[in-house]
Design a protein around this motif. Structure first.
Motif, mmCIF file in Angstrom:
data_model
loop_
_atom_site.group_PDB
_atom_site.id
_atom_site.type_symbol
_atom_site.label_atom_id
_atom_site.label_comp_id
_atom_site.label_asym_id
_atom_site.label_seq_id
_atom_site.Cartn_x
_atom_site.Cartn_y
_atom_site.Cartn_z
ATOM 1 N N ARG A 50 0.818 -1.215 0.000
ATOM 2 C CA ARG A 50 0.000 0.000 0.000
ATOM 3 C C ARG A 50 0.851 1.264 0.000
ATOM 4 N NH1 ARG A 50 -3.595 2.013 5.029
ATOM 5 N NH2 ARG A 50 -1.755 1.197 6.075
ATOM 6 N N TRP A 51 1.918 1.285 0.780
ATOM 7 C CA TRP A 51 2.746 2.488 0.886
ATOM 8 C C TRP A 51 3.466 2.782 -0.421
ATOM 9 C CZ3 TRP A 51 0.640 4.720 4.567
ATOM 10 C CH2 TRP A 51 0.243 4.056 5.702
ATOM 11 N N PHE A 52 3.860 1.738 -1.135
ATOM 12 C CA PHE A 52 4.509 1.951 -2.425
ATOM 13 C C PHE A 52 3.505 2.411 -3.474
ATOM 14 C CE2 PHE A 52 7.283 -1.034 -0.211
ATOM 15 C CZ PHE A 52 8.469 -0.329 -0.290
ATOM 16 N N GLU A 53 2.273 1.904 -3.397
ATOM 17 C CA GLU A 53 1.220 2.379 -4.299
ATOM 18 C C GLU A 53 0.949 3.860 -4.062
ATOM 19 O OE1 GLU A 53 -2.125 -0.153 -3.581
ATOM 20 O OE2 GLU A 53 -1.025 -1.947 -4.205
ATOM 21 N N ASN A 54 0.882 4.263 -2.800
ATOM 22 C CA ASN A 54 0.681 5.686 -2.475
ATOM 23 C C ASN A 54 1.841 6.531 -2.976
ATOM 24 O OD1 ASN A 54 -1.709 5.088 -1.207
ATOM 25 N ND2 ASN A 54 -0.856 5.122 0.850
ATOM 26 N N LEU A 55 3.050 6.023 -2.833
ATOM 27 C CA LEU A 55 4.234 6.761 -3.254
ATOM 28 C C LEU A 55 4.232 7.009 -4.755
ATOM 29 C CD1 LEU A 55 7.127 7.881 -2.716
ATOM 30 C CD2 LEU A 55 7.935 5.563 -3.133
ATOM 31 N N PHE A 56 3.985 5.964 -5.544
ATOM 32 C CA PHE A 56 4.092 6.086 -6.993
ATOM 33 C C PHE A 56 2.843 6.667 -7.654
ATOM 34 C CE2 PHE A 56 7.284 2.679 -6.198
ATOM 35 C CZ PHE A 56 8.380 3.455 -6.530
ATOM 36 N N SER A 57 1.768 6.842 -6.893
ATOM 37 C CA SER A 57 0.568 7.445 -7.482
ATOM 38 C C SER A 57 0.399 8.909 -7.062
ATOM 39 C CB SER A 57 -0.671 6.649 -7.086
ATOM 40 O OG SER A 57 -0.867 6.710 -5.686
ATOM 41 N N SER A 58 1.259 9.422 -6.210
ATOM 42 C CA SER A 58 1.139 10.788 -5.727
ATOM 43 C C SER A 58 2.048 11.720 -6.530
ATOM 44 C CB SER A 58 1.520 10.853 -4.250
ATOM 45 O OG SER A 58 1.607 12.190 -3.824
#
Length: 90
Positions: A50-58
């Motif tokens: 989840r944290w990597f998804e948030n990182l690369f989608s922000s």
């Protein structure tokens, strides 16, 4: 006089200890970055990306990373040029 084998063993053990001190925190952060919890902590409750998804989608994070990479490249180039000029002047 200290035998050469003991001196070498001591130096290798000190180097290994230093390497562990430098690498262990990085390993822990990587492991904890897959934790599902909102806070860093052990034990890991569930595994997620989840944290990597948030990182690369922000856009904010990607923009900041882009600025950091540009600054790093500029500083690397400047340090290389200045270091080379300094070495040639010796």
């Amino acid at each position: 006089m200290i035998p050469k084998i003991l001196t070498r063993a001591f130096l290798v053990s000190v180097a290994m200890f230093a390497a562990i001190l430098l690498i262990a925190p990085l390993v822990m952060i990587v492991v904890l970055s897959f934790n599902d919890s909102s806070f860093l902590g052990l034990p890991v409750t569930a595994w997620t990306t989840r944290w990597f998804e948030n990182l690369f989608s922000s856009e904010k994070w990607l923009g900041s990373a882009g600025h950091s990479v540009r600054i790093a490249l500029l500083v690397t180039l400047l340090a290389t040029v200045l270091g080379t000029l300094g070495a040639l002047s010796l």
